[in-house]
Motif scaffolding. Structure first.
Motif, PDB file in Angstrom:
ATOM      1  N   MET A 128      98.144 -19.343  95.326  1.00 43.12           N
ATOM      2  CA  MET A 128      98.260 -18.381  94.258  1.00 43.12           C
ATOM      3  C   MET A 128      96.907 -18.272  93.560  1.00 43.12           C
ATOM      4  N   SER A 129      96.467 -17.065  93.403  1.00 46.02           N
ATOM      5  CA  SER A 129      95.175 -16.845  92.771  1.00 46.02           C
ATOM      6  C   SER A 129      95.288 -17.004  91.251  1.00 46.02           C
ATOM      7  N   PRO A 130      94.175 -17.250  90.590  1.00 43.49           N
ATOM      8  CA  PRO A 130      94.225 -17.368  89.113  1.00 43.49           C
ATOM      9  C   PRO A 130      94.695 -16.087  88.437  1.00 43.49           C
ATOM     10  N   LEU A 131      94.441 -14.941  89.051  1.00 43.01           N
ATOM     11  CA  LEU A 131      94.900 -13.673  88.487  1.00 43.01           C
ATOM     12  C   LEU A 131      96.426 -13.605  88.484  1.00 43.01           C
ATOM     13  N   HIS A 132      97.035 -13.979  89.607  1.00 48.39           N
ATOM     14  CA  HIS A 132      98.493 -13.994  89.677  1.00 48.39           C
ATOM     15  C   HIS A 132      99.089 -15.021  88.717  1.00 48.39           C
ATOM     16  N   LEU A 133      98.451 -16.163  88.637  1.00 51.05           N
ATOM     17  CA  LEU A 133      98.945 -17.202  87.742  1.00 51.05           C
ATOM     18  C   LEU A 133      98.915 -16.742  86.289  1.00 51.05           C
ATOM     19  N   SER A 134      97.876 -16.028  85.905  1.00 48.65           N
ATOM     20  CA  SER A 134      97.800 -15.554  84.518  1.00 48.65           C
ATOM     21  C   SER A 134      98.857 -14.495  84.221  1.00 48.65           C
ATOM     22  N   PHE A 135      99.138 -13.597  85.176  1.00 48.79           N
ATOM     23  CA  PHE A 135     100.178 -12.584  84.961  1.00 48.79           C
ATOM     24  C   PHE A 135     101.554 -13.224  84.907  1.00 48.79           C
ATOM     25  N   TYR A 136     101.825 -14.163  85.814  1.00 47.01           N
ATOM     26  CA  TYR A 136     103.117 -14.831  85.820  1.00 47.01           C
ATOM     27  C   TYR A 136     103.307 -15.662  84.565  1.00 47.01           C
ATOM     28  N   SER A 137     102.271 -16.351  84.144  1.00 48.70           N
ATOM     29  CA  SER A 137     102.403 -17.178  82.941  1.00 48.70           C
ATOM     30  C   SER A 137     102.567 -16.316  81.691  1.00 48.70           C
ATOM     31  N   ALA A 138     101.885 -15.186  81.613  1.00 48.03           N
ATOM     32  CA  ALA A 138     102.064 -14.289  80.463  1.00 48.03           C
ATOM     33  C   ALA A 138     103.486 -13.741  80.424  1.00 48.03           C
ATOM     34  N   PHE A 139     104.025 -13.402  81.583  1.00 44.47           N
ATOM     35  CA  PHE A 139     105.389 -12.877  81.642  1.00 44.47           C
ATOM     36  C   PHE A 139     106.401 -13.948  81.254  1.00 44.47           C
ATOM     37  N   VAL A 140     106.242 -15.138  81.797  1.00 46.06           N
ATOM     38  CA  VAL A 140     107.190 -16.217  81.518  1.00 46.06           C
ATOM     39  C   VAL A 140     107.090 -16.682  80.070  1.00 46.06           C
ATOM     40  N   LEU A 141     105.893 -16.797  79.541  1.00 50.26           N
ATOM     41  CA  LEU A 141     105.741 -17.222  78.150  1.00 50.26           C
ATOM     42  C   LEU A 141     106.305 -16.199  77.173  1.00 50.26           C
ATOM     43  N   SER A 142     106.155 -14.926  77.478  1.00 48.91           N
ATOM     44  CA  SER A 142     106.713 -13.914  76.585  1.00 48.91           C
ATOM     45  C   SER A 142     108.239 -13.895  76.681  1.00 48.91           C
ATOM     46  N   ARG A 143     108.788 -14.167  77.851  1.00 45.20           N
ATOM     47  CA  ARG A 143     110.249 -14.263  77.960  1.00 45.20           C
ATOM     48  C   ARG A 143     110.773 -15.489  77.233  1.00 45.20           C
ATOM     49  N   LEU A 144     110.053 -16.598  77.320  1.00 44.69           N
ATOM     50  CA  LEU A 144     110.458 -17.786  76.575  1.00 44.69           C
ATOM     51  C   LEU A 144     110.345 -17.552  75.071  1.00 44.69           C
ATOM     52  N   GLY A 145     109.300 -16.855  74.652  1.00 42.38           N
ATOM     53  CA  GLY A 145     109.166 -16.522  73.234  1.00 42.38           C
ATOM     54  C   GLY A 145     110.298 -15.647  72.754  1.00 42.38           C
ATOM     55  N   LEU A 146     110.736 -14.710  73.591  1.00 42.79           N
ATOM     56  CA  LEU A 146     111.854 -13.848  73.230  1.00 42.79           C
ATOM     57  C   LEU A 146     113.151 -14.635  73.165  1.00 42.79           C
ATOM     58  N   ALA A 147     113.289 -15.629  74.027  1.00 42.09           N
ATOM     59  CA  ALA A 147     114.529 -16.400  74.060  1.00 42.09           C
ATOM     60  C   ALA A 147     114.619 -17.417  72.921  1.00 42.09           C
ATOM     61  N   PHE A 148     113.508 -18.038  72.542  1.00 39.84           N
ATOM     62  CA  PHE A 148     113.579 -19.150  71.605  1.00 39.84           C
ATOM     63  C   PHE A 148     113.149 -18.820  70.177  1.00 39.84           C
TER      64      PHE A 148
END
Length: 98
Positions: free
Chosen positions: A1-21
């Motif tokens: 996984m490239s760093p670009l993909h990792l940053s997009f996936y982490s931004a998506f997951v962190l924003s979903r976690l922020g919305l949930a918690f």
């Protein structure tokens, strides 16, 4: 996984976690939703570049359009709820209360 993909996936997951918690204010929920849409837009825009395909799809433009409509609707709900309930706390927006 490239760093670009990792940053997009982490931004998506962190924003979903922020919305949930972190659901105390409507503004924070709207910001998390905007971050989700922004990460989806950037990911869909960079996908043809990563695959080196010359196809220009309309999907990122549609996602951006839905994001703008969601932002406008969210701000209208924020203003309406602040005027009627006095604050933007989500626990005040229970529809079952009279």
């Amino acid at each position: 996984m490239s760093p670009l993909h990792l940053s997009f996936y982490s931004a998506f997951v962190l924003s979903r976690l922020g919305l949930a918690f972190h659901r105390t204010h409507l503004v924070s929920a709207l910001l998390c939703l905007e971050n989700i849409m922004l990460s989806m837009f950037v990911g869909l825009t960079m996908w043809p570049i990563e695959n080196q395909t010359p196809s220009f799809t309309i999907v990122p433009i549609i996602i951006l359009t839905f994001s703008a409509c969601e932002a406008g609707t969210g701000l209208a709900i924020l203003v309406a709820s602040t005027r009627t309930h006095g604050s933007d706390h989500l626990h005040n927006l229970n529809l079952l209360q009279s």
